[in-house]
Design an enzyme around this catalytic site. Structure first.
Site, PDB file in Angstrom:
ATOM      1  N   ILE A 279     -31.390   3.913  -7.219  1.00  0.00           N
ATOM      2  CA  ILE A 279     -30.497   2.751  -7.158  1.00  0.00           C
ATOM      3  C   ILE A 279     -31.216   1.583  -6.475  1.00  0.00           C
ATOM      4  CG2 ILE A 279     -28.253   1.884  -6.390  1.00  0.00           C
ATOM      5  CD1 ILE A 279     -28.105   4.232  -8.427  1.00  0.00           C
ATOM      6  N   LYS A 280     -31.200   0.447  -7.168  1.00  0.00           N
ATOM      7  CA  LYS A 280     -31.877  -0.736  -6.633  1.00  0.00           C
ATOM      8  C   LYS A 280     -30.816  -1.675  -6.049  1.00  0.00           C
ATOM      9  CE  LYS A 280     -35.744  -3.385  -8.476  1.00  0.00           C
ATOM     10  NZ  LYS A 280     -36.212  -4.011  -9.721  1.00  0.00           N
ATOM     11  N   VAL A 281     -31.011  -2.049  -4.789  1.00  0.00           N
ATOM     12  CA  VAL A 281     -30.049  -2.948  -4.127  1.00  0.00           C
ATOM     13  C   VAL A 281     -30.800  -4.157  -3.572  1.00  0.00           C
ATOM     14  CG1 VAL A 281     -28.495  -1.041  -3.498  1.00  0.00           C
ATOM     15  CG2 VAL A 281     -30.230  -1.797  -1.856  1.00  0.00           C
TER      16      VAL A 281
END
Ligand code: E4P
Length: 217
Positions: free
Chosen positions: A82-84
């Site tokens: 997951i890229k935040v």
């Protein structure tokens, strides 16, 4: 050093995966737009092409909604990371997800202090954008050097994933500094193999081999 490809083009990913040199994939909303495919569908296809991490980016700006989007994305496959974004809500989301065993890539990093915060939030990867840093009059490689120094000072496990790479010198410098990962556009990965003297050498050897009149096997 791990090599990730920075694209959502599955044909390019498949071709590079077949070389055995590819360790993962990064995407972002702009790359998804460029691919012109459904986000969840293309992410699932990419996750099946490489065993390593496939970064898929949330688009929400608040923690609660980021968590909801992350829940949808992480169900796609075990290798989805997951890229935040590097914001307080992004870091809070990073902490919650990594504590739960999910890989997180904290993106849009432009300072060493931001990278320090990402490591404290338990990020699996930090993505400093060297090309965009250079474009704006800063030294992208200096940023990588600073992050390496800080992470080594405190033995942080967060991997430095050099992003926004524009050319082979970015890759070379990243490797010399000891960055963990380089994510590159397909053309940059393919360009790494090229050398005029390699081409010239092959040409010369083949010309002389032809003169021997022999064949192998
Ligand atoms: C990857 O994770 C980044 O989103 C990407 O490398 C950004 O590259 P760009 O600056 O060329 O858009």
């Amino acid at each position: 050093m791990k090599f990730f490809v920075d694209t959502a083009d599955t044909a390019e990913i498949r071709e590079l995966a077949e070389t055995g040199l590819l360790d993962g994939v990064t995407t972002n909303p702009s790359l998804i737009h460029k691919a012109g495919r459904d986000f969840l569908e293309v992410t699932k296809e990419i996750a099946g092409l490489v065993p390593g991490p496939v970064s898929a980016e949330v688009v929400a700006l608040d923690h609660k909604e980021m968590m909801r989007e992350a829940e949808v994305l992480r169900k796609i496959a075990d290798n989805v990371c997951i890229k935040v974004p590097l914001t307080l809500d992004g870091l809070k989301t990073c902490k919650a997800l990594t504590e739960d065993g999910t890989m997180v890539n904290v993106t849009l990093c432009f300072s060493a202090n931001q990278a320090l915060l990402a490591a404290k939030a338990g990020a699996t990867f930090i993505s400093p954008f060297v090309g965009r840093h250079d474009d704006n009059g800063f030294d992208g490689m200096e940023l990588i050097r600073d992050i390496r120094l800080i992470y080594d000072n405190y033995a942080y496990d967060t991997q430095i994933l050099v992003a926004s790479i524009r050319h082979s010198v970015h890759v070379l410098e990243s490797a010399k500094i000891g960055a963990d990962v380089a994510t590159m556009p397909p053309a940059v990965i393919k360009g790494l193999v090229k050398h005029v003297l390699t081409d010239k050498g092959i040409e010369g050897f083949l010309a002389d081999w032809a003169k021997t009149g022999q064949s192998i096997g």
